[in-house]
Enzyme design. Structure first.
Site, PDB file in Angstrom:
ATOM      1  N   ARG A  83       0.810  -1.226   0.000  1.00  0.00           N
ATOM      2  CA  ARG A  83       0.000   0.000   0.000  1.00  0.00           C
ATOM      3  C   ARG A  83       0.844   1.277   0.000  1.00  0.00           C
ATOM      4  O   ARG A  83       0.409   2.308  -0.494  1.00  0.00           O
ATOM      5  CB  ARG A  83      -0.911   0.002   1.226  1.00  0.00           C
ATOM      6  N   ASP A 117     -15.514  10.099   8.990  1.00  0.00           N
ATOM      7  CA  ASP A 117     -14.491   9.081   8.764  1.00  0.00           C
ATOM      8  C   ASP A 117     -13.141   9.739   9.028  1.00  0.00           C
ATOM      9  O   ASP A 117     -13.007  10.968   9.009  1.00  0.00           O
ATOM     10  CB  ASP A 117     -14.552   8.540   7.325  1.00  0.00           C
TER      11      ASP A 117
HETATM   12  C1  LIG Z   1     -14.482  -1.200   6.147  1.00  0.00           C
HETATM   13  S1  LIG Z   1     -14.954   0.482   6.201  1.00  0.00           S
HETATM   14  C2  LIG Z   1     -16.628   0.352   6.794  1.00  0.00           C
HETATM   15  C3  LIG Z   1     -17.549   1.329   6.112  1.00  0.00           C
HETATM   16  C4  LIG Z   1     -19.020   1.227   6.485  1.00  0.00           C
HETATM   17  N1  LIG Z   1     -19.247   1.544   7.866  1.00  0.00           N
HETATM   18  C5  LIG Z   1     -19.581  -0.132   6.160  1.00  0.00           C
HETATM   19  O1  LIG Z   1     -19.873  -0.899   7.078  1.00  0.00           O
HETATM   20  O2  LIG Z   1     -19.732  -0.449   4.977  1.00  0.00           O
HETATM   21  C6  LIG Z   1     -14.077   1.055   7.649  1.00  0.00           C
HETATM   22  C7  LIG Z   1     -13.919   2.569   7.692  1.00  0.00           C
HETATM   23  O3  LIG Z   1     -13.468   2.930   8.996  1.00  0.00           O
HETATM   24  C8  LIG Z   1     -12.608   4.038   8.870  1.00  0.00           C
HETATM   25  N2  LIG Z   1     -11.771   4.151  10.077  1.00  0.00           N
HETATM   26  C9  LIG Z   1     -10.756   3.357  10.482  1.00  0.00           C
HETATM   27  N3  LIG Z   1     -10.233   3.809  11.639  1.00  0.00           N
HETATM   28  C10 LIG Z   1     -10.937   4.908  11.974  1.00  0.00           C
HETATM   29  C11 LIG Z   1     -10.869   5.830  13.057  1.00  0.00           C
HETATM   30  N4  LIG Z   1      -9.959   5.710  14.030  1.00  0.00           N
HETATM   31  N5  LIG Z   1     -11.749   6.860  13.083  1.00  0.00           N
HETATM   32  C12 LIG Z   1     -12.675   7.004  12.099  1.00  0.00           C
HETATM   33  N6  LIG Z   1     -12.793   6.173  11.047  1.00  0.00           N
HETATM   34  C13 LIG Z   1     -11.929   5.139  10.985  1.00  0.00           C
HETATM   35  C14 LIG Z   1     -11.811   3.746   7.600  1.00  0.00           C
HETATM   36  O4  LIG Z   1     -11.252   4.912   7.046  1.00  0.00           O
HETATM   37  C15 LIG Z   1     -12.890   3.105   6.716  1.00  0.00           C
HETATM   38  O5  LIG Z   1     -13.480   4.052   5.856  1.00  0.00           O
END
Ligand SMILES: C[S@@+](CC[C@H](N)C(=O)[O-])C[C@H]1O[C@@H](n2cnc3c(N)ncnc32)[C@H](O)[C@@H]1O
Length: 279
Positions: free
Chosen positions: A45, A149
């Protein structure tokens, strides 16, 4: 002296100490726990980024990762690259059915607006699915939707609200007709979420691994789906301690279908698998 840049075509090796430092960086900043087996994934990445900025190796790259997380900072770029953003419209349909059939009818008589928070909204598919459900089932009654996010890259995509046409697959046809526009000309092959819906979603950068502002207020439903899978137990527990005070009494917390709050918090009642309620 000439700047040393990464040679094109040659791999930039990610040695164990630098990999450990990157694991520490993403854990401290985002709460994301990367297992020791993820070295190849991390290198895959980040390598392109090192080349892009002419960085000779990971030791030099790590020096760029200090300082605040703000748009354009290298720390923010690294987080954008290291987070997993997989999502889709109407993912885990059961939550949207529960929202439409249980939550919204129960709130139909209240004069106050319904407030919902999509707390790891990725590129917008989740909040727009919520927004379509709200627009359809709230009639003219007030509602608001906050979508946050940590990754600026996905927030930019979410705000634009333009997706490849294949992504529309799971959107119910009547929602597609009412809230989406098919791209034409240079936009052929894509669709856009209609402006009237896009404008109702407030997108904001927010780190779930940092203190939350009091000003967020109270929510009827918080979607916290498929993000805690990246966190270890202490991080999940701390997040629940910060988040649950932002649920209205009787409000709901939705987590991903493969997630559970068992052992994480005892402050909520289990309503159904992956659906929790504030007493
Ligand atoms: C796999 S996606 C899930 C998206 C959506 N909630 C779903 O279930 O389809 C996980 C998201 O969590 C965000 N994320 C990870 N760590 C985070 C943090 N500490 N604070 C806010 N967002 C975070 C990532 O950027 C990513 O967009």
């Amino acid at each position: 002296m000439a700047k040393v840049t990464a040679g094109a075509g040659r791999n930039i090796p990610l040695a164990e100490p630098e990999f450990q430092a990157i694991r520490e960086f993403i854990y401290r900043r985002a709460g994301i726990h990367l297992s020791t087996a993820k070295r190849a994934l991390v290198a895959g990445r980040l390598e392109k980024r090192l080349r892009e900025i002419g960085c000779p190796g990971y030791r030099a790259y790590l020096e760029l990762l200090g300082g605040e997380l703000r748009p354009g900072s290298e720390a923010q770029r690294a987080i954008d690259l290291l987070t997993t953003n997989e999502t889709y419209f109407f993912r885990e349909q059961k939550h949207f059915d529960f929202l439409a059939e249980r939550v919204l009818p129960a709130l139909a008589q209240t004069s106050q607006g319904v407030r919902i928070w999509s707390a790891a909204c990725s590129s917008g598919e989740e909040p727009y699915s919520i927004a379509m459900t709200l627009a359809e089932h709230r009639g003219g009654r007030p509602w608001s939707l906050l979508a946050t996010d940590l990754s600026q890259r996905v927030l930019d995509r979410a705000q634009a609200g333009i997706y490849p046409i294949e992504r529309a697959e799971r959107i119910p046809l009547h929602y597609l007709r009412a809230y989406c526009l098919k791209g034409v000309g240079s936009r052929a092959g894509s669709f856009a979420v209609a402006r009237k819906l896009r404008e109702r979603v407030e997108f904001r950068a927010l780190n779930l691994n940092a203190p939350l502002a009091e000003t967020h207020g109270l929510f009827d439903v918080i979607f916290l789906r498929n993000v805690m899978i990246y966190f270890d137990l202490p991080t999940k527990q701390a997040l629940c301690r910060r988040l649950i005070p932002h649920l209205r009494p009787g409000g709901y917390l939705f987590v991903g279908h493969s997630e559970s709050l068992n052992g994480v918090t005892s402050d909520l009642i289990v309503e159904a698998p992956s659906i929790y309620r504030c007493p």
